[in-house]
Design a protein around this motif. Structure first.
Motif, PDB file in Angstrom:
ATOM      1  N   PHE B 303     -10.404 -13.478  40.993  1.00  0.00           N
ATOM      2  CA  PHE B 303     -10.582 -12.200  41.080  1.00  0.00           C
ATOM      3  C   PHE B 303      -9.748 -10.836  40.419  1.00  0.00           C
ATOM      4  N   SER B 304      -8.388 -11.033  40.482  1.00  0.00           N
ATOM      5  CA  SER B 304      -7.694  -9.569  39.746  1.00  0.00           C
ATOM      6  C   SER B 304      -7.574 -10.155  39.140  1.00  0.00           C
ATOM      7  N   MET B 305      -7.277 -11.344  38.575  1.00  0.00           N
ATOM      8  CA  MET B 305      -7.286 -11.289  37.072  1.00  0.00           C
ATOM      9  C   MET B 305      -8.130 -12.043  36.176  1.00  0.00           C
ATOM     10  N   LEU B 306      -9.262 -11.766  36.903  1.00  0.00           N
ATOM     11  CA  LEU B 306     -10.428 -11.171  35.615  1.00  0.00           C
ATOM     12  C   LEU B 306     -10.606 -10.091  35.711  1.00  0.00           C
ATOM     13  N   TRP B 307     -10.342  -9.141  36.794  1.00  0.00           N
ATOM     14  CA  TRP B 307     -10.709  -8.079  37.207  1.00  0.00           C
ATOM     15  C   TRP B 307     -10.299  -7.440  36.570  1.00  0.00           C
ATOM     16  N   SER B 308      -9.039  -7.501  35.793  1.00  0.00           N
ATOM     17  CA  SER B 308      -7.427  -6.540  35.040  1.00  0.00           C
ATOM     18  C   SER B 308      -7.882  -6.676  33.624  1.00  0.00           C
ATOM     19  N   THR B 309      -8.114  -7.800  33.081  1.00  0.00           N
ATOM     20  CA  THR B 309      -9.169  -8.020  31.984  1.00  0.00           C
ATOM     21  C   THR B 309     -10.318  -7.058  31.689  1.00  0.00           C
ATOM     22  N   VAL B 469      13.970  -8.758  40.462  1.00  0.00           N
ATOM     23  CA  VAL B 469      14.085  -9.262  41.875  1.00  0.00           C
ATOM     24  C   VAL B 469      12.853 -10.185  42.145  1.00  0.00           C
ATOM     25  N   LEU B 470      11.790  -9.198  41.937  1.00  0.00           N
ATOM     26  CA  LEU B 470      10.481 -10.009  42.344  1.00  0.00           C
ATOM     27  C   LEU B 470      10.278 -11.888  42.022  1.00  0.00           C
ATOM     28  N   PHE B 471      10.464 -11.229  40.156  1.00  0.00           N
ATOM     29  CA  PHE B 471      10.580 -12.841  39.429  1.00  0.00           C
ATOM     30  C   PHE B 471      11.387 -13.811  40.474  1.00  0.00           C
ATOM     31  N   HIS B 472      12.005 -13.250  39.929  1.00  0.00           N
ATOM     32  CA  HIS B 472      14.113 -14.431  40.709  1.00  0.00           C
ATOM     33  C   HIS B 472      13.711 -14.796  42.229  1.00  0.00           C
ATOM     34  N   ILE B 473      12.988 -14.326  42.640  1.00  0.00           N
ATOM     35  CA  ILE B 473      12.687 -14.514  44.011  1.00  0.00           C
ATOM     36  C   ILE B 473      10.987 -15.668  43.885  1.00  0.00           C
ATOM     37  N   ALA B 474      10.698 -15.202  43.644  1.00  0.00           N
ATOM     38  CA  ALA B 474       8.530 -16.278  43.059  1.00  0.00           C
ATOM     39  C   ALA B 474       9.178 -17.370  42.579  1.00  0.00           C
ATOM     40  N   PHE B 475       9.760 -17.387  41.188  1.00  0.00           N
ATOM     41  CA  PHE B 475      10.782 -18.171  40.459  1.00  0.00           C
ATOM     42  C   PHE B 475      11.428 -19.419  40.747  1.00  0.00           C
ATOM     43  N   PHE B 476      12.495 -18.556  41.295  1.00  0.00           N
ATOM     44  CA  PHE B 476      13.675 -19.700  40.963  1.00  0.00           C
ATOM     45  C   PHE B 476      13.860 -20.253  42.932  1.00  0.00           C
ATOM     46  N   LYS B 477      13.706 -18.888  43.860  1.00  0.00           N
ATOM     47  CA  LYS B 477      13.900 -19.102  45.430  1.00  0.00           C
ATOM     48  C   LYS B 477      12.843 -19.795  45.756  1.00  0.00           C
ATOM     49  N   ARG B 478      11.812 -19.575  45.280  1.00  0.00           N
ATOM     50  CA  ARG B 478      10.180 -20.048  45.460  1.00  0.00           C
ATOM     51  C   ARG B 478       9.936 -20.335  46.938  1.00  0.00           C
ATOM     52  N   ASP B 479      10.129 -18.260  47.258  1.00  0.00           N
ATOM     53  CA  ASP B 479       9.963 -18.309  48.603  1.00  0.00           C
ATOM     54  C   ASP B 479       9.298 -17.256  48.733  1.00  0.00           C
ATOM     55  N   VAL B 480       7.556 -17.694  48.876  1.00  0.00           N
ATOM     56  CA  VAL B 480       6.615 -16.441  49.256  1.00  0.00           C
ATOM     57  C   VAL B 480       6.614 -16.010  49.996  1.00  0.00           C
ATOM     58  N   SER B 557      -1.290  -7.055  39.968  1.00  0.00           N
ATOM     59  CA  SER B 557      -2.265  -8.359  39.421  1.00  0.00           C
ATOM     60  C   SER B 557      -0.912  -9.384  39.245  1.00  0.00           C
ATOM     61  N   LEU B 558       0.302  -9.128  39.468  1.00  0.00           N
ATOM     62  CA  LEU B 558       0.883 -10.064  39.747  1.00  0.00           C
ATOM     63  C   LEU B 558       1.262 -11.221  40.779  1.00  0.00           C
ATOM     64  N   PHE B 612      -2.027 -10.284  31.101  1.00  0.00           N
ATOM     65  CA  PHE B 612      -1.782 -11.835  30.718  1.00  0.00           C
ATOM     66  C   PHE B 612      -0.542 -12.312  31.240  1.00  0.00           C
ATOM     67  N   VAL B 613       0.412 -11.559  31.381  1.00  0.00           N
ATOM     68  CA  VAL B 613       1.300 -12.422  32.272  1.00  0.00           C
ATOM     69  C   VAL B 613       1.362 -12.478  33.534  1.00  0.00           C
ATOM     70  N   SER B 614       0.110 -12.098  34.237  1.00  0.00           N
ATOM     71  CA  SER B 614      -0.498 -12.125  35.769  1.00  0.00           C
ATOM     72  C   SER B 614      -1.415 -13.276  35.823  1.00  0.00           C
ATOM     73  N   VAL B 615      -1.408 -14.039  34.900  1.00  0.00           N
ATOM     74  CA  VAL B 615      -2.431 -15.591  34.779  1.00  0.00           C
ATOM     75  C   VAL B 615      -1.001 -16.422  34.824  1.00  0.00           C
TER      76      VAL B 615
END
Lengths: 688, 688
Positions: B303-309, B469-480, B557-558, B612-615
């Motif tokens: 929803f939030s992805m389509l909402w943002s567009t 930092v947030l991207f690092h946590i999400a993409f490298f540490k992968r720690d939700v 959105s992210l 778009f990055v949010s998707v």
């Protein structure tokens, strides 16, 4: 035009048969001269004194139905000759050899052409040497504005004549002389459409100029020349045809880098050709290769993905320059009259203030969303359904054959394929009819919008039809060797088929079917020759040519990484394609009407979309590449990591493509400047 | 304006001290009336008879350096009053209380304003009631063109005055009276910039109108009103400020659907809040949930992805309507004079034919590609390096602490964080200075292009800083769980910090720092009050406000799918944000100059890119979602399939977003019509 013409726009049929067509008998040269230089009586009277001229060139031929009486013909000639302000077409008409013949030749006087050029928004060379938007009021400052043959291209003049005829509307309810009483034209009815629907007018087509055509052909396809005479193509066939050939040319040359790269990779690894026949034993074979083959393929894949974006961006720039050169950069179709098929409540156009049919935008949107999209979706669904049935049927028949193994089952083996082909063809026919009505129903105001929407619909379907099987193999069966085999055979077979249909058959037709015609021509009168042009088949449009290029481009950018020689084959194909297409349009068909256009329209978008889809497809093929798959199987690499890597590469490539597309300006700098100048000038003009 | 003024544009310093500022003493009402209605002598002579008027409103205050002598001041006043064709600014100047004072008040006569309005390309209400592009020649047909206070907004008038002053160029080499001999203005030097650089001019700022400001404040932030007085904001602060507040407003309201959805999902699952404190024991806990939590999150994410567009597309339409309403839909900055800082060889502009500095496009491109991009890249690299050092340092210190465990090591635990913060701040300062010079070096012709490029550079860096930092946590540490904790704390902490800095501090400043000022004002003369405005800090621009929104939008959105209450928190925050921002701009700063703009500029693009990055980010978080990860671990689902699913969903969502963005027209239909009308009119005008 006739200085010794009639008195009050009375049709020429009442004058004695014009000597025009009797004096002509000699060789082709004399003939063609006469066809352009017919300064003889018989034409309707020129309505404005400034247009008096020594010559009238017949531009368009109107063929009447066999049963059309001289009354009707006379009425029609009068209508064509009546000035526009009185509800006529403001053109010149000639009844041919005699008043009862079944043709009317139509030409246009200078004023009508110039006014139409202004209305179209054509640009022409100004006194200063630059291209400027043509303005009727300022006509004397434009180069050649006295000589229509130099000022407007022959395609433009013919298009203008057609446009005027197509735009004829009844000013009040009226009866047409010579037609049954129950046929009346209502107020604002489109006269041309209505007369066509009852068979009074059978055909309206632009006339070939044999001399010019011969010269053009010599410069275009007869020799081994590498450069096409694009300006002359534009002059003779109009910008929409010229844009197709320019793109074909541009695209063919741009195939050189990927072809060279493909050759290099294929030869340096040297086993692509070997692999194809031995598809079964592939995995083992690839194991023994050094890593080079696959990485060569990868380089080629990445290269071809970036290549496609660069090519399309460069083409946009080229397209803008061509459009400047041909004076179609600033077309004003939005402000012109709506296309003849446009329906709606009569009202005042809020922009131009003209009285014309109006149709609300949102209603068109609604029709597209609620009717067109679902219908197109349905047909695409039917294609998929057909493919699934085909696969299912094939599996069943195969099983039946292994179980029973008789002659019957062996014959049955072909049944699914045959049925699928029949089904697909029927579907395509039904679809093409359906989208015609759909697009008509959407009711676009501009001819170009109508054409683009129609093309887009056919395009999606055709493309889906072509690629559904390949996508199925790549994404569902995930069978790279099969994909490679299929691609190679498609490329080779389709090229052979195309070359046959496009070169051999045309040649045969020309030799054995047209030649008798041509012999007849040699003796016949000018008028018979004109009439003969009507016997040729009408030009089927450029859709088939464009889609062929698109499919090529698709093979190349979507799947080329599995078969590196694609570009080489396409390059060879296109070099002959240019000639065969040129030959076809010159020799085998009636001359087409061709509206002035500023670009390739919807095809531009189709190529760009394809170039982005290719990234997805190539990255997926990368994942499927046998070497990497084998690595996964042997546990050297987790398949998740492989997929993740492919996804990252894909995102990066898309990003790079978007950046490249954004960085390369769509127009050369000097065109941007030029456009700004026009804008500034019109701003200044508005302020005063 | 002075009917009893000077004879030949002689500066007013020679006349007796104008009574203007002495007669004013009473309450605020009388004061503010005087500040706008100053029909008293002292102003330079109006150069054109049609502009004679009873009143001159001081628009801009120029503060001079302390050591500037009366000669220099007199020269400057004369320069300001000289007509434009003679190389002056064509404005009206007033020396203040006496000829030796350190201020010059500047205003503008009607002609100058109207011509500038034409040059800017502003639209105004025509006789017909529609908005039309203003044309000086046709001025009598525009509504209110006799009354500048109704015709142009106060922000526009002040901007025009500033623009004229900024655009002053020396017509020949000349000396400025009262300045040392070694200071000369060379031909075509920018006078204002040069005088600022030597301290003759300290400050140029637009004057507040206390009465109007008070009324605006009452309607804007004093009560509990839900609707902002956007038109009045535009009138007073100009369209760039008004666009920010309109977007803030629009965006805040558009947060309602995701906030409601978030609330629903958070309460119906009811364990999001619980999860945050117990991040350690998360996986087990989530196991026990029904599938609902995760699928709720998924719905929210999609929803939030389509909402943002949809929001961004709707905003574009809203933005176009606002811009029509405020007359900035058709700005002609390209055709106006280049901005004062623009350098280049003097030449004739090929479009407008004006003599001005020219700078080739390709050279700018080269500078951007070879200098700006690498430098920005370097700084982004330094951010990443800093982050890596921080993580490395933290790990080392942690290890040291567990090994040694002393007070020293405990203190050392904070060292990496402190060092990282110091490093980041220093980097940001250096970067901001660097991009200023870089953008200046790129040499953009238009002020808006300059601003957009500058903003874009700062934006990329700031954004990177916030999200690295947030991207690092999400993409490298992968720690939700960590991501969720971090996001929640960032949202809450940053909102608290913002509210403090934006509400409490302003209030304190106003109460204890500005109030003494205000008391002084009550007694002082009009002129002192003007001078006092100069003591307030300059308005820092809208960058900080926009980036705050962008970062919010980014969180939402992210990463919102991991923390569904994001939208609720943001909604609450923004409702106060509107008021605090309004309070800030009205009360705490000098009034800013604000150029007329037609949209949000580069911020529009930033929001769209983010959407778009949010998707990508959301789909990745989907893969990381604990429940799905656990499923993989238990072998119910292969991780490849999971990834593949996410990739397919991602591609579909991007496709849907692109289609949505293409389907929703960027402008309402009636604006498109209006623009076509303008285009048609100017086409017609050009033809004549």
């Amino acid at each position: 035009m006739s200085k010794a013409g009639e008195d009050e726009g009375v049709p020429a049929g009442q004058s004695p048969p014009p000597p025009l067509l009797e004096g002509s008998a000699a060789g082709a040269k004399a003939l063609s001269k006469l066809s352009t230089v017919s300064s003889l009586p018989g034409w309707t009277k020129v309505s404005c004194p400034c247009c008096a001229s020594e010559q009238v060139e017949p531009l368009v031929l109107v063929m009447l139905g066999e049963k059309v009486g001289p009354d009707t013909k006379r009425w029609l000639i009068k209508l064509i000759g009546t000035p526009k302000k009185d509800g006529g077409a403001g053109l010149l008409a000639h009844p041919g050899k005699d008043a009862t013949g079944d043709i009317i030749m139509v030409s246009a006087q200078r004023c009508t052409l110039l006014r139409a050029a202004e209305e179209l928004g054509l640009c022409r060379t100004y006194r200063s040497g630059d291209m400027e938007v043509f303005s009727y009021g300022d006509r004397d400052n434009f180069k050649d504005s006295g000589n229509m043959e130099a000022f407007l291209t022959s395609a433009e003049r013919q298009f203008i004549v057609k446009n005027e005829l197509d735009g004829l509307r009844a000013q009040k309810d009226l009866r047409v002389p010579g037609l049954p009483d129950n046929f009346t034209l209502r107020n604002r009815d489109n006269i041309w459409r209505k007369l066509e629907s009852v068979g009074v007018i059978v055909n309206t087509f632009p006339l070939h100029n044999p001399n010019k055509l011969k010269n053009l052909g010599e410069a275009w396809y007869s020799g081994y020349q590498l450069i096409q005479p694009l300006d002359r193509v534009n002059e003779y066939f109009g910008s929409s045809v010229a844009f197709y050939f320019s793109f074909l040319d541009f695209y063919t040359w741009s195939l050189v880098p990927p072809a060279m790269m493909g050759l290099f990779i294929a030869y340096s690894s040297g086993d692509d050709q070997k692999e194809i026949p031995e598809a079964g034993s592939q995995v083992g074979e690839i194991q023994e290769d050094s890593g080079f083959v696959i990485s060569g393929h990868m380089i080629l894949a990445v290269f071809s993905m970036l290549w496609s974006t660069v090519v399309m961006e460069m083409w946009k720039r080229r397209s803008a320059s061509l459009s400047y050169r041909w004076g179609t950069l600033n077309l004003a179709e939005r402000f012109a009259e709506p296309r003849p098929g446009y329906r709606g409540e009569l009202g005042t156009n809020p922009v131009t203030g003209r009285v014309e049919p109006l149709f609300p935008e949102w209603q068109r949107g609604l029709r597209m969303a609620l009717v067109s999209v679902p219908v197109v979706g349905l047909f695409l669904g039917l294609v998929v359904l057909g493919m699934m049935c085909f696969y299912w049927g094939e599996a069943r028949v195969q099983k039946l054959h292994t179980d029973w193994d008789s002659l019957l089952t062996q014959t049955l083996l072909y049944a699914p394929s045959v049925l699928h082909i029949v089904y697909t063809n029927m579907l395509a026919t039904v679809y093409n009819t359906a989208v015609q009505s759909l697009t008509e129903y959407e009711n676009h105001r501009e001819e170009s919008a109508h054409q683009n929407h129609l093309t887009a619909k056919v395009l999606v379907f055709t493309f889906f039809n072509y690629f559904a099987v390949l996508f199925h193999i790549a994404f569902f069966k995930r069978d790279v060797p099969l994909l490679r085999k299929r691609l190679a055979s498609l490329l080779i077979v389709s090229q052979l088929v195309n070359q046959t249909t496009e070169i051999v058959i045309p040649y045969l037709v020309d030799r054995y079917v047209s030649s008798p015609n041509r012999n007849e021509k040699e003796d016949g009168s000018e008028e018979d020759k004109f009439r003969n042009q009507g016997m040729m088949p009408p030009f089927p449009g450029l859709f088939a040519e464009y889609i062929e290029l698109l499919v090529q481009f698709g093979y190349l950018s979507l799947f080329s990484c599995v078969f590196p020689l694609t570009a080489v084959l396409l390059l060879l194909n296109n070099l002959t394609e240019i000639r065969s297409d040129a030959y076809k349009i010159c020799k085998l068909f009636r001359k087409p009407f061709s509206p002035p256009v500023g670009d390739m329209g919807v095809w531009q978008i189709a190529f760009e979309v394809l170039s982005f889809v290719s990234v997805v497809s190539n990255c997926w093929l990368l994942v499927l590449s046998p070497r990497l798959q084998e690595k996964c199987r042997r546990g050297e690499m987790s398949s998740t990591d492989l997929l993740l890597g492919a996804v990252i590469v894909e995102h990066l490539l898309i990003l790079v493509k978007v950046i490249i597309a954004a960085l390369i300006p769509d127009e050369p700098n000097w065109i941007r400047k030029k456009k700004e100048q026009w804008e500034y000038k019109s701003m200044q003009a508005l302020r005063q």
